[in-house]
Enzyme design. Structure first.
Site, PDB file in Angstrom:
ATOM      1  N   LYS A 194       0.812  -1.225   0.000  1.00 36.20           N
ATOM      2  CA  LYS A 194       0.000   0.000   0.000  1.00 36.20           C
ATOM      3  C   LYS A 194       0.844   1.273   0.000  1.00 36.20           C
ATOM      4  O   LYS A 194       0.441   2.299  -0.547  1.00 36.20           O
ATOM      5  CB  LYS A 194      -0.936   0.000   1.207  1.00 36.20           C
TER       6      LYS A 194
ATOM      7  N   GLU B  19      -9.734   5.609   3.201  1.00 35.64           N
ATOM      8  CA  GLU B  19     -10.564   4.534   3.723  1.00 35.64           C
ATOM      9  C   GLU B  19      -9.644   3.348   3.967  1.00 35.64           C
ATOM     10  O   GLU B  19      -8.577   3.267   3.369  1.00 35.64           O
ATOM     11  CB  GLU B  19     -11.645   4.142   2.712  1.00 35.64           C
TER      12      GLU B  19
ATOM     13  N   SER C  58       1.545  -9.756  -1.120  1.00 34.73           N
ATOM     14  CA  SER C  58       1.268  -8.322  -1.049  1.00 34.73           C
ATOM     15  C   SER C  58       1.488  -7.722   0.331  1.00 34.73           C
ATOM     16  O   SER C  58       1.703  -6.527   0.469  1.00 34.73           O
ATOM     17  CB  SER C  58      -0.158  -8.041  -1.516  1.00 34.73           C
TER      18      SER C  58
END
Lengths: 270, 412
Positions: free
Chosen positions: B101, B123, B394
């Site tokens: 991220k 969010e 990830s």
């Protein structure tokens, strides 16, 4: 500019010699029978245009009052199809009622099919649509306008305080019936004070349309409504009415107070 | 230095059409109030693409702050257990903050600064994007608020605490199911109100145009590095590349460079793993591409889980990051074009894969990434025991300890 049938169009609500009250209630809230009573209360209270909200699970433009009423109606199985049925029943029972605009998010229209939704709404006596998450310059908006035009329905697009001149031009060019001017940033809901730059916002919008301009988002009290009516042709009131929608008597009193304040403002021919 | 992929604006394939559509999908379905701001964002992004100093600044941060490039690690014991010739893990779990991220939040917060916005909102589902945004805001001195569903706050309490430590306000969202979709809606509503001073850092390849493209471009560093590492390690053939798909940002970042830069004939199979939750037939899943139909959600047109009236349906997954009823529009395009295959993985399969990687390699993956790992046994059957597969890991699984413990996994 799209010309629509004045007899059935939303513009009829703005042609009564005074500023217009566009009064919003949520279809199916708190239930079907109460929705009929609420619609009758809008008529007897003096609303000039009825804005009938379609319950939707993800109402990004709505504040807590309307969002919560929508969730309640959704839970009892109300959606676009049921809102159109409600409008049909009401139009049949009350042929003298002011014009009805359905307020729905775009996905229920996509799911039902633009053509089918427009056809059913026209059949039900609805005069037009307000779709807050469909900006006028999007390809889907062109398809939606074609579907509505084919059935004589008005398409109201929204302008905002952030809109650039080019965007206001698109809103003006694509709208029929009236233009919905969002008075302040944020979602629907009652606000203590209105935007100070409202007169200049309306004036800027008028550079791009000859349609009536109705101002909404945040208007809840008769004094506020009167203030808005002095600068625009119409005043949209939503959350303050939905808050009272479970009690038709209280709703009618509220509509009447606001309508009297709005109607006291004469409209000057432009 | 990390290689930042910022395709030029005139590269036809790199960009959606002028109105933000990838084939039939994408677009901007938002209140008028934010339309002008999306146009400003698009203009600022175009300017940044054309400004070498932007890529330099981002690249330096990706290298020295995130720790890029992330390794492409050959996991032999995992390959043996899965019955494959070789498995390589792209180690996004080693990125600063523990997931991919941050590649995106650094890029978007730099854009926010270019646009003169001093406040960012985000969010978050699993909390990874929230932590990455809070981290980046701390780094760049930006005010930060993170919207998070109350159910996710319960599931991911560690990340909530981290965000608060980092100085961010965590705004609980109790509406709906209190998960990612509700957090997105709450953030969008808030943004409409504070659009003049606030930049919305969207965490995945979702939302109105130009967000899906911006996030994909910032995440493409993953796939670009992977392609370079395949060459450096002289891996003769890669048969498949897999990544999990919730909104789809790590998958888009991994797949897009393979689609854009590798000729179709040399391209490995690209497979996205969606959440099948309790099973595709139970209605309790997050498999928008496998079971959804085209519709609008959160400002874009894509495959979405919806009812007959067009309301988004509640998604479900054991993994908060995949618990989302929609998927990025470019994935819908990839699916229809046959460029990427999408499969669904149940909670149980994901937990098994989680345990397998942990016990064979000593790497504890995020439960989201475990969905991608769960495809390995299937690929062994399909492609045979010599096949070479790359898995995008990830994120790391520290945040998932409570869920895994609740699921009864591990020590007796």
């Amino acid at each position: 500019m799209v010309s629509t049938d004045v007899e059935r169009g939303l513009g009829r609500g703005f042609a009564r010699g005074h500023a217009a009250l566009v009064a919003y209630v949520m279809a199916g809230y708190p239930d079907r029978a109460s929705s009929h009573e609420a619609l009758s209360a809008l008529v007897s209270g003096g609303a000039d245009v009825i804005e009938l909200g379609v319950p939707y699970a993800d109402p990004v433009a709505d504040g807590p009052v309307i969002a919560s009423a929508g969730r309640h109606a959704l839970a009892s199985g109300f959606g676009l199809a049921e809102a159109i049925e409600l409008a049909a029943e009401f139009s049949a029972a009350c042929p003298e009622a002011p014009p009805i605009a359905l307020m729905t998010y775009v996905n229920p229209l996509l799911r039902r099919g633009f053509e089918r939704a427009a056809s059913e709404a026209a059949e039900a006596g609805v005069s037009g649509f307000i779709v807050p998450d469909l900006p006028p310059d999007q390809p889907f908006a062109q398809k939606w306008r074609s579907a509505c035009e084919a059935h004589g329905l008005d398409t109201v697009f929204l302008a905002a305080p952030t809109s650039t001149p080019a965007r206001l031009e698109a809103v003006g060019a694509c709208s029929s019936g009236f233009v919905y001017l969002v008075s302040s940033l944020g979602v629907t809901g009652e606000r203590a004070t209105l935007a100070e730059d409202l007169p200049s916002l309306v004036a800027t919008m008028r550079e791009y349309t000859t349609l009536p301009v109705a101002v909404g988002f945040g208007v809840s009290k008769p004094e506020q409504a009167a203030k808005v009516a002095r600068v625009a042709e119409g005043v949209v009131v939503g959350s303050a009415l939905v808050r009272r929608q479970h009690d038709a008597g209280s709703l009618e009193r509220q509509v009447r107070q606001i309508a009297e304040a709005v109607h006291a403002v004469p409209i000057s021919p432009r | 230095m990390a290689d930042v992929l910022l395709p030029s604006a005139d590269d036809a394939y790199s960009s959606p059409d002028a109105q933000g559509f990838y084939g039939a999908y994408g677009g901007t379905f938002v209140p008028e109030t934010v339309m002008p701001v999306l146009a400003e964002l698009e203009a600022a992004y175009r300017e940044a693409q054309a400004d070498p100093s932007f890529a330099e600044e981002l690249s330096l941060l990706l290298t020295d702050y995130v720790g890029r490039p992330s390794p492409l690690y050959r996991a032999d014991r995992l390959a043996q257990a899965a019955g494959l010739g070789a498995v390589y893990l792209k180690r996004e779990d080693l990125d600063h903050t523990g997931a991919h991220k941050i590649n995106n939040t650094l890029g978007q917060c730099l854009l926010a600064k270019r646009m003169g916005k001093h406040r960012v909102i985000a969010e978050t589902g699993a909390g990874q994007h929230g932590v990455a945004t809070a981290t980046t805001a701390a780094l760049m001195g930006l005010e930060c608020a993170v919207f998070m569903g109350t159910e996710d706050i319960r599931r991911q309490s560690l990340n909530v605490y981290k965000m608060r430590l980092l100085g961010a306000e965590v705004v609980p969202v109790a509406e709906g199911t209190g998960t990612l979709a509700d957090a997105v809606t709450a953030a969008l509503r808030h943004w409409v109100e504070r659009v003049r001073d606030t930049f919305y850092v969207i965490g995945s390849v979702v939302g109105p145009h130009p967000y899906p493209q911006i996030v994909r471009d910032f995440q493409s560093v993953i796939g670009k590095e992977t392609i370079a590492q395949i060459a450096e390690k002289a891996i003769p053939q890669v048969d498949a590349v897999v990544a999990c798909v919730g909104g789809g940002s790590n998958a888009a970042g991994m797949f897009y460079p393979f689609i854009h830069d590798v000729p179709a004939a040399d391209r490995p199979l690209l497979i996205g793993a969606e959440a099948a939750g309790l099973g595709l037939d139970t209605g309790k899943h997050g498999a928008a591409l496998t079971k959804g139909t085209p519709g609008v959600l959160h400002g874009f047109y894509s495959y979405v889980l919806q009812d007959d009236a067009g309301n988004p349906r509640e998604a479900y997954s054991i993994s908060a990051g995949l618990d989302y009823p929609g998927v990025g529009p470019e994935h819908s395009f990839f699916k229809d074009q046959g460029l990427v295959r999408y499969e669904a993985v149940t909670d149980t399969e994901a937990l098994e894969a989680f345990a397998l990687l942990t016990r064979t390699e000593g790497i504890i993956p995020a439960i989201e990434s475990s969905h991608a790992l769960a495809l390995l046994p299937r690929l062994a059957k399909e492609l045979g025991p010599e096949a070479v597969v790359i898995v995008n890991v990830s994120g790391r699984g520290d945040k998932d300890m409570d869920i895994v413990r609740e699921a009864g996994l591990g020590i007796d």
